[in-house]
Design an enzyme around this catalytic site. Structure first.
Site, PDB file in Angstrom:
ATOM      1  N   ARG A  96       0.890  -1.181   0.000  1.00 57.66           N
ATOM      2  CA  ARG A  96       0.000   0.000   0.000  1.00 57.66           C
ATOM      3  C   ARG A  96       0.914   1.214   0.000  1.00 57.66           C
ATOM      4  O   ARG A  96       1.691   1.412   0.937  1.00 57.66           O
ATOM      5  CB  ARG A  96      -0.916  -0.002   1.224  1.00 57.66           C
ATOM      6  CG  ARG A  96      -1.634   1.333   1.410  1.00 57.66           C
ATOM      7  CD  ARG A  96      -2.763   1.285   2.404  1.00 57.66           C
ATOM      8  NE  ARG A  96      -3.913   0.578   1.860  1.00 57.66           N
ATOM      9  CZ  ARG A  96      -5.142   0.621   2.376  1.00 57.66           C
ATOM     10  NH1 ARG A  96      -5.384   1.351   3.446  1.00 57.66           N
ATOM     11  NH2 ARG A  96      -6.129  -0.054   1.819  1.00 57.66           N
ATOM     12  N   ASP A 125     -17.117   7.595  -1.959  1.00 60.76           N
ATOM     13  CA  ASP A 125     -15.901   7.397  -1.172  1.00 60.76           C
ATOM     14  C   ASP A 125     -15.509   8.745  -0.573  1.00 60.76           C
ATOM     15  O   ASP A 125     -16.051   9.794  -0.949  1.00 60.76           O
ATOM     16  CB  ASP A 125     -14.781   6.843  -2.083  1.00 60.76           C
ATOM     17  CG  ASP A 125     -13.526   6.432  -1.324  1.00 60.76           C
ATOM     18  OD1 ASP A 125     -13.589   6.294  -0.086  1.00 60.76           O
ATOM     19  OD2 ASP A 125     -12.471   6.239  -1.970  1.00 60.76           O
ATOM     20  N   CYS A 153     -16.296   1.734   0.110  1.00 60.13           N
ATOM     21  CA  CYS A 153     -15.176   0.849   0.481  1.00 60.13           C
ATOM     22  C   CYS A 153     -14.841   0.932   1.965  1.00 60.13           C
ATOM     23  O   CYS A 153     -14.210   0.033   2.495  1.00 60.13           O
ATOM     24  CB  CYS A 153     -13.957   1.183  -0.364  1.00 60.13           C
ATOM     25  SG  CYS A 153     -13.312   2.858  -0.086  1.00 60.13           S
ATOM     26  N   HIS A 197      -7.307   0.801  -6.621  1.00 66.75           N
ATOM     27  CA  HIS A 197      -7.548  -0.105  -5.489  1.00 66.75           C
ATOM     28  C   HIS A 197      -8.246  -1.369  -6.024  1.00 66.75           C
ATOM     29  O   HIS A 197      -9.424  -1.598  -5.759  1.00 66.75           O
ATOM     30  CB  HIS A 197      -8.422   0.618  -4.460  1.00 66.75           C
ATOM     31  CG  HIS A 197      -8.411  -0.018  -3.097  1.00 66.75           C
ATOM     32  ND1 HIS A 197      -7.628  -1.097  -2.761  1.00 66.75           N
ATOM     33  CD2 HIS A 197      -9.110   0.301  -1.961  1.00 66.75           C
ATOM     34  CE1 HIS A 197      -7.830  -1.418  -1.501  1.00 66.75           C
ATOM     35  NE2 HIS A 197      -8.726  -0.587  -0.990  1.00 66.75           N
ATOM     36  N   ARG A 244     -13.760  -8.601   1.218  1.00 66.76           N
ATOM     37  CA  ARG A 244     -12.334  -8.373   0.975  1.00 66.76           C
ATOM     38  C   ARG A 244     -11.554  -9.640   1.341  1.00 66.76           C
ATOM     39  O   ARG A 244     -10.607 -10.014   0.655  1.00 66.76           O
ATOM     40  CB  ARG A 244     -11.828  -7.196   1.827  1.00 66.76           C
ATOM     41  CG  ARG A 244     -12.381  -5.832   1.445  1.00 66.76           C
ATOM     42  CD  ARG A 244     -11.853  -5.349   0.118  1.00 66.76           C
ATOM     43  NE  ARG A 244     -10.409  -5.329   0.057  1.00 66.76           N
ATOM     44  CZ  ARG A 244      -9.629  -4.345   0.529  1.00 66.76           C
ATOM     45  NH1 ARG A 244     -10.178  -3.280   1.063  1.00 66.76           N
ATOM     46  NH2 ARG A 244      -8.306  -4.418   0.420  1.00 66.76           N
ATOM     47  N   GLN A 299     -10.236  -3.970  -3.753  1.00 61.94           N
ATOM     48  CA  GLN A 299     -11.548  -3.502  -3.320  1.00 61.94           C
ATOM     49  C   GLN A 299     -12.621  -3.851  -4.342  1.00 61.94           C
ATOM     50  O   GLN A 299     -13.733  -4.245  -3.993  1.00 61.94           O
ATOM     51  CB  GLN A 299     -11.492  -1.971  -3.124  1.00 61.94           C
ATOM     52  CG  GLN A 299     -12.781  -1.384  -2.617  1.00 61.94           C
ATOM     53  CD  GLN A 299     -13.106  -1.812  -1.204  1.00 61.94           C
ATOM     54  OE1 GLN A 299     -12.251  -1.749  -0.330  1.00 61.94           O
ATOM     55  NE2 GLN A 299     -14.326  -2.263  -0.962  1.00 61.94           N
TER      56      GLN A 299
HETATM   57  N1  NVA Z   1      -9.945   6.619  -1.456  1.00 62.55           N
HETATM   58  C1  NVA Z   1      -9.539   6.264  -0.118  1.00 62.55           C
HETATM   59  C2  NVA Z   1      -9.719   4.783   0.053  1.00 62.55           C
HETATM   60  C3  NVA Z   1      -9.311   4.240   1.357  1.00 62.55           C
HETATM   61  C4  NVA Z   1      -9.483   2.740   1.452  1.00 62.55           C
HETATM   62  C5  NVA Z   1      -8.102   6.701   0.117  1.00 62.55           C
HETATM   63  O1  NVA Z   1      -7.264   6.471  -0.753  1.00 62.55           O
HETATM   64  O2  NVA Z   1      -7.834   7.254   1.166  1.00 62.55           O
HETATM   65  N1   CP Z   2     -11.284  -0.244   2.079  1.00 61.42           N
HETATM   66  C1   CP Z   2     -10.037  -0.296   2.554  1.00 61.42           C
HETATM   67  O1   CP Z   2      -9.064  -0.550   1.822  1.00 61.42           O
HETATM   68  O2   CP Z   2      -9.945  -0.084   3.891  1.00 61.42           O
HETATM   69  P1   CP Z   2      -8.624   0.056   4.778  1.00 61.42           P
HETATM   70  O3   CP Z   2      -8.018   1.411   4.458  1.00 61.42           O
HETATM   71  O4   CP Z   2      -9.095  -0.039   6.184  1.00 61.42           O
HETATM   72  O5   CP Z   2      -7.669  -1.039   4.409  1.00 61.42           O
END
Ligand code: NVA
Ligand code: CP
Length: 320
Positions: free
Chosen positions: A116, A234, A279, A143, A307, A146
């Site tokens: 990540r 989101d 998500c 992502h 997930r 997801q």
């Molecule tokens: N769009 C959000 C998703 C988190 C799972 C982010 O990147 O912060």
């Molecule tokens: N949806 C998702 O990826 O959540 P987290 O940031 O908690 O991993």
């Protein structure tokens, strides 16, 4: 990236556009089978077969996580394998070592790596040099894990997604980008209601069109929601942006996006049996109201559960 199914080099799971529809469909079917097989069993118990026994997956996080971390950790355990959590900010590659050298070192120690990162290019560089599978656990651009869970969840509630209509209301961010790739590969219509300043990447929209996808920007959220089978949103500020935006930037983001908030009125504009998807984590009262998130049409916690099941399919595809 190596083409799916070809036994040459490691099998990376970087983005949905690199896969054919049949491979993605198999991952969802496998996830559904594994979910059914585990019904009623203790969550920590291994599956009936444990094909990843002896395998180690490194989980590198440069950003916070609840769902991604826990679902990968539990998924590996259920499949017989183990995980090693690494905070990317503590690793040498957060302090000047190249991503390529990190990939070479990781490849000597572990059997797979999930990353990540705030920088999609780091994922691409890791995969280019690693001799072990690399999995995208969210970048500033996409992502994909997801979206496997989201398609599975849609289908559990509403049947086959092919030919159905999904409306995204909010910023055209990383999760939205993976929805675009999913719409093309799974054959559903995706309407994106977003302000002009926060539209998805033009190159991605062009790719969707060239692939014969049905992905359209519909500026007005009510027009976009009309006749939809699902509404999705989101967070207004994604993790990779929060440091740069500051308070002023966040306020202007709020002003741009407030008309795209999913509330009861917008839900009513969709089909009567439309589902609400997110998500998570949600910023309650910003992109979605409590009444929608906690309402009867919301399937957000099924998405979170799925997930686990879909990532097990990815792990089996990449590592077994
Ligand atoms: N769009 C959000 C998703 C988190 C799972 C982010 O990147 O912060
Ligand atoms: N949806 C998702 O990826 O959540 P987290 O940031 O908690 O991993």
């Amino acid at each position: 990236m190596n083409a799916p199914g070809i036994a040459r080099g490691p099998k990376h799971f970087l983005d949905l556009d690199a896969f054919d529809a049949a491979t993605l469909r198999r991952m969802i079917d496998d996830a559904r089978r594994m979910k059914e097989a585990r019904a009623g069993r203790p969550k920590g118990a291994p599956d009936d077969t444990t094909p990843l026994t002896g395998r180690m997956l490194a989980l590198i996080f440069e950003k916070p996580s609840t769902r991604t971390r826990i679902s990968f950790e539990m998924g590996m355990r259920q499949l017989g394998g183990q995980t090693m959590f690494l905070d990317g900010r503590d690793m040498q590659f957060g302090h000047g070592e190249t991503v390529g050298d990190t990939a070479r070192v990781l490849s000597r120690y572990v059997d797979g790596v999930m990353l990540r990162t705030k920088r999609h290019q780091a994922l691409v560089e890791l995969a280019a040099t690693a001799t072990i599978p690399v999995i995208n656990g969210l970048t500033d651009r996409t992502h994909p894990c997801q979206l496997l869970a989201d398609v599975m969840t849609f289908e559990e509630h509403r049947g086959p997604i092919k030919g159905r209509v999904v409306t995204w209301s909010g910023a055209g961010n990383n999760v939205c980008a993976s929805w675009i790739q999913a719409a093309v590969r799974f054959g559903f219509e995706l309407r994106i209601a977003a302000p002009e300043e926060l539209e998805p990447d033009a190159a991605l929209l062009k790719w969707a069109k060239a692939e014969g996808g049905h992905v359209n920007i519909v500026r007005d959220p009510y027009e976009a929601a009309s006749g939809s089978d699902a509404l999705v949103t989101d967070t207004w500020v994604q993790m990779s942006e929060s440091d740069q935006l500051g308070e002023g930037g966040a306020r202007s983001r709020h002003n741009m996006l407030v008309r795209y908030r999913v509330d009861d009125k917008l839900m009513k504009a969709a089909k009567r049996d439309a589902i609400f998807m997110h998500c998570l984590p949600a910023h309650r009262g910003e992109e979605v109201t409590d009444t929608v998130l906690d309402g009867a049409q919301s399937v957000v916690f099924d998405e979170a559960e799925n997930r686990l099941h879909t990532q097990k399919s990815v792990l089996l595809w990449a590592m077994s």
